[in-house]
Scaffold this motif. Structure first.
Motif, PDB file in Angstrom:
ATOM      1  N   SER A  65      42.858  98.846  -8.718  1.00 11.75           N
ATOM      2  CA  SER A  65      44.247  99.262  -8.529  1.00 11.75           C
ATOM      3  C   SER A  65      45.095  98.031  -8.271  1.00 11.75           C
ATOM      4  O   SER A  65      44.564  96.956  -7.978  1.00 11.75           O
ATOM      5  CB  SER A  65      44.373 100.245  -7.356  1.00 11.75           C
ATOM      6  N   ALA A  66      46.388  98.170  -8.416  1.00  8.02           N
ATOM      7  CA  ALA A  66      47.299  97.052  -8.190  1.00  8.02           C
ATOM      8  C   ALA A  66      48.475  97.529  -7.353  1.00  8.02           C
ATOM      9  O   ALA A  66      48.836  98.704  -7.379  1.00  8.02           O
ATOM     10  CB  ALA A  66      47.779  96.461  -9.516  1.00  8.02           C
ATOM     11  N   SER A  67      49.055  96.587  -6.621  1.00  9.93           N
ATOM     12  CA  SER A  67      50.239  96.899  -5.832  1.00  9.93           C
ATOM     13  C   SER A  67      51.194  95.721  -5.867  1.00  9.93           C
ATOM     14  O   SER A  67      50.784  94.569  -6.061  1.00  9.93           O
ATOM     15  CB  SER A  67      49.856  97.227  -4.384  1.00  9.93           C
ATOM     16  N   ARG A  68      52.456  96.015  -5.674  1.00  8.36           N
ATOM     17  CA  ARG A  68      53.488  94.984  -5.638  1.00  8.36           C
ATOM     18  C   ARG A  68      54.366  95.272  -4.419  1.00  8.36           C
ATOM     19  O   ARG A  68      55.400  95.904  -4.532  1.00  8.36           O
ATOM     20  CB  ARG A  68      54.314  94.989  -6.911  1.00  8.36           C
ATOM     21  N   PRO A  69      53.930  94.779  -3.275  1.00  6.93           N
ATOM     22  CA  PRO A  69      54.671  95.071  -2.047  1.00  6.93           C
ATOM     23  C   PRO A  69      55.966  94.280  -1.890  1.00  6.93           C
ATOM     24  O   PRO A  69      56.883  94.716  -1.185  1.00  6.93           O
ATOM     25  CB  PRO A  69      53.665  94.703  -0.943  1.00  6.93           C
ATOM     26  N   GLN A  70      56.036  93.137  -2.554  1.00  8.54           N
ATOM     27  CA  GLN A  70      57.238  92.311  -2.528  1.00  8.54           C
ATOM     28  C   GLN A  70      57.566  91.859  -3.946  1.00  8.54           C
ATOM     29  O   GLN A  70      56.715  91.924  -4.838  1.00  8.54           O
ATOM     30  CB  GLN A  70      57.029  91.081  -1.621  1.00  8.54           C
ATOM     31  N   ASP A  71      58.773  91.370  -4.133  1.00 13.75           N
ATOM     32  CA  ASP A  71      59.256  91.040  -5.472  1.00 13.75           C
ATOM     33  C   ASP A  71      58.337  90.068  -6.205  1.00 13.75           C
ATOM     34  O   ASP A  71      58.123  90.182  -7.408  1.00 13.75           O
ATOM     35  CB  ASP A  71      60.671  90.453  -5.369  1.00 13.75           C
ATOM     36  N   ARG A  72      57.796  89.080  -5.459  1.00 14.55           N
ATOM     37  CA  ARG A  72      57.034  88.035  -6.119  1.00 14.55           C
ATOM     38  C   ARG A  72      55.565  88.028  -5.707  1.00 14.55           C
ATOM     39  O   ARG A  72      54.899  86.997  -5.767  1.00 14.55           O
ATOM     40  CB  ARG A  72      57.678  86.678  -5.841  1.00 14.55           C
ATOM     41  N   GLN A  73      55.061  89.176  -5.280  1.00 18.92           N
ATOM     42  CA  GLN A  73      53.679  89.286  -4.837  1.00 18.92           C
ATOM     43  C   GLN A  73      52.996  90.416  -5.586  1.00 18.92           C
ATOM     44  O   GLN A  73      53.504  91.539  -5.656  1.00 18.92           O
ATOM     45  CB  GLN A  73      53.630  89.555  -3.333  1.00 18.92           C
ATOM     46  N   PHE A  74      51.823  90.118  -6.141  1.00 16.48           N
ATOM     47  CA  PHE A  74      51.082  91.101  -6.912  1.00 16.48           C
ATOM     48  C   PHE A  74      49.640  91.073  -6.429  1.00 16.48           C
ATOM     49  O   PHE A  74      49.032  89.999  -6.355  1.00 16.48           O
ATOM     50  CB  PHE A  74      51.171  90.765  -8.402  1.00 16.48           C
ATOM     51  N   ILE A  75      49.087  92.229  -6.091  1.00 14.23           N
ATOM     52  CA  ILE A  75      47.762  92.296  -5.491  1.00 14.23           C
ATOM     53  C   ILE A  75      46.861  93.192  -6.332  1.00 14.23           C
ATOM     54  O   ILE A  75      47.269  94.285  -6.747  1.00 14.23           O
ATOM     55  CB  ILE A  75      47.835  92.832  -4.042  1.00 14.23           C
ATOM     56  N   LEU A  76      45.674  92.722  -6.595  1.00 13.59           N
ATOM     57  CA  LEU A  76      44.657  93.500  -7.303  1.00 13.59           C
ATOM     58  C   LEU A  76      43.584  93.902  -6.304  1.00 13.59           C
ATOM     59  O   LEU A  76      43.090  93.055  -5.553  1.00 13.59           O
ATOM     60  CB  LEU A  76      44.044  92.668  -8.430  1.00 13.59           C
ATOM     61  N   SER A  77      43.245  95.185  -6.285  1.00 15.30           N
ATOM     62  CA  SER A  77      42.320  95.677  -5.265  1.00 15.30           C
ATOM     63  C   SER A  77      41.258  96.602  -5.849  1.00 15.30           C
ATOM     64  O   SER A  77      41.418  97.148  -6.940  1.00 15.30           O
ATOM     65  CB  SER A  77      43.095  96.464  -4.196  1.00 15.30           C
ATOM     66  N   SER A  78      40.207  96.737  -5.072  1.00 16.33           N
ATOM     67  CA  SER A  78      39.196  97.755  -5.351  1.00 16.33           C
ATOM     68  C   SER A  78      38.609  98.203  -4.020  1.00 16.33           C
ATOM     69  O   SER A  78      38.428  97.397  -3.107  1.00 16.33           O
ATOM     70  CB  SER A  78      38.091  97.205  -6.252  1.00 16.33           C
ATOM     71  N   LYS A  79      38.291  99.475  -3.917  1.00 16.15           N
ATOM     72  CA  LYS A  79      37.663  99.962  -2.692  1.00 16.15           C
ATOM     73  C   LYS A  79      36.162  99.710  -2.720  1.00 16.15           C
ATOM     74  O   LYS A  79      35.545  99.410  -1.694  1.00 16.15           O
ATOM     75  CB  LYS A  79      37.936 101.460  -2.531  1.00 16.15           C
ATOM     76  N   LYS A  80      35.569  99.826  -3.922  1.00 13.88           N
ATOM     77  CA  LYS A  80      34.121  99.612  -4.067  1.00 13.88           C
ATOM     78  C   LYS A  80      33.844  98.945  -5.407  1.00 13.88           C
ATOM     79  O   LYS A  80      33.964  99.575  -6.454  1.00 13.88           O
ATOM     80  CB  LYS A  80      33.359 100.939  -3.983  1.00 13.88           C
ATOM     81  N   LEU A  81      33.434  97.701  -5.366  1.00 12.34           N
ATOM     82  CA  LEU A  81      33.190  96.946  -6.596  1.00 12.34           C
ATOM     83  C   LEU A  81      31.939  97.430  -7.327  1.00 12.34           C
ATOM     84  O   LEU A  81      30.933  97.807  -6.723  1.00 12.34           O
ATOM     85  CB  LEU A  81      33.043  95.464  -6.285  1.00 12.34           C
ATOM     86  N   LEU A  82      32.029  97.371  -8.654  1.00 15.23           N
ATOM     87  CA  LEU A  82      30.907  97.660  -9.533  1.00 15.23           C
ATOM     88  C   LEU A  82      30.457  96.367 -10.198  1.00 15.23           C
ATOM     89  O   LEU A  82      31.227  95.406 -10.291  1.00 15.23           O
ATOM     90  CB  LEU A  82      31.321  98.673 -10.615  1.00 15.23           C
ATOM     91  N   LEU A  83      29.233  96.356 -10.703  1.00 14.50           N
ATOM     92  CA  LEU A  83      28.747  95.180 -11.445  1.00 14.50           C
ATOM     93  C   LEU A  83      29.677  94.861 -12.602  1.00 14.50           C
ATOM     94  O   LEU A  83      29.932  93.687 -12.904  1.00 14.50           O
ATOM     95  CB  LEU A  83      27.331  95.436 -11.964  1.00 14.50           C
TER      96      LEU A  83
END
Lengths: 114, 111
Positions: A65-83
């Motif tokens: 998933s991705a989020s953009r909490p601020q204008d110039r900030q972009f975050i890529l996330s996962s709750k549980k990584l897969l191979l």
């Protein structure tokens, strides 16, 4: 001048662990932001893009998933990584108004899921 | 889905020689771009050519675009060891501006 920061450069994570990759852009406002993934010896696959704060478009269904909490900030996330999440992750930005202008890339994060 | 495909997959040349690589795509485009990637690094933009342009130059780089054949070529003249890298073409779709990247051409310049 504009710069893009992406960290960490290398990450080794166990299967099932969470993930957070961060990207910030300096020297510009309201950029279009992108997350790409590159498998070894392959081209780039667009994962997410954002044209504004809180606006996220997903290109492929996946464990990320991705989020953009601020204008110039972009975050890529996962709750549980897969191979299969292993790969080289690249953040990028363009100036508006369209998505097909010159891309400026970060230096990338090599993610190994073991 | 992947729009552009580069050819050849790999290219090995002697320093001073020219390197030519091609990109073919499937549907009409607004623009086509070429990028370079050094091993383990991010991509660096080289040239953007719009659908109404046929040729562009930047230093030792020359890009052509033939929309009737849906193809583009990148020529690097008088290659140097520092040109060793992977080169990618990226195309958009005319009604969807997101860029799609090919798998790249790996160029090795031998000293």
């Amino acid at each position: 001048s504009q710069t893009i920061h992406q960290w960490p450069a290398t990450l080794v994570q166990p299967v099932g662990s969470p993930l957070s990759l961060e990207c910030t852009v300096e020297g510009t406002s309201n950029p279009n932001l992108y997350w790409y993934r590159q498998a070894a010896g392959r081209g780039l696959q667009l994962l997410f893009y954002s044209v504004g704060i809180g606006q996220i478009s997903s290109e492929v269904p996946q464990n990320l998933s991705a989020s953009r909490p601020q204008d110039r900030q972009f975050i890529l996330s996962s709750k549980k990584l897969l191979l299969s999440d292993s790969g080289f992750y690249l953040c990028a930005w363009t100036e508006g108004p369209t998505l097909n202008e010159k891309l400026f890339f970060g230096s990338g994060t090599q993610l190994s899921v073991l | 889905s992947q729009q552009g495909e580069e050819d050849p997959q790999a290219l090995s040349i002697q320093e001073g020689e020219n390197a030519t690589m091609n990109c073919s795509y499937k549907t009409s485009i607004n623009n086509l771009q070429w990028y370079r990637q050094n091993s383990g690094r991010g991509l660096v933009h080289l040239i953007l050519i719009r659908s109404n342009e046929r040729e562009k130059h930047s230093g030792r780089l020359r890009v052509t675009l033939d929309t009737s054949k849906k193809s583009s070529s990148l020529l690097i003249t008088a290659s140097r060891a520092a040109d060793t890298a992977s080169y990618f073409c990226a195309t958009d779709y005319s009604n969807d501006y997101k860029l799609s990247f090919g798998a790249g051409t790996t160029v090795t310049v031998r000293a």
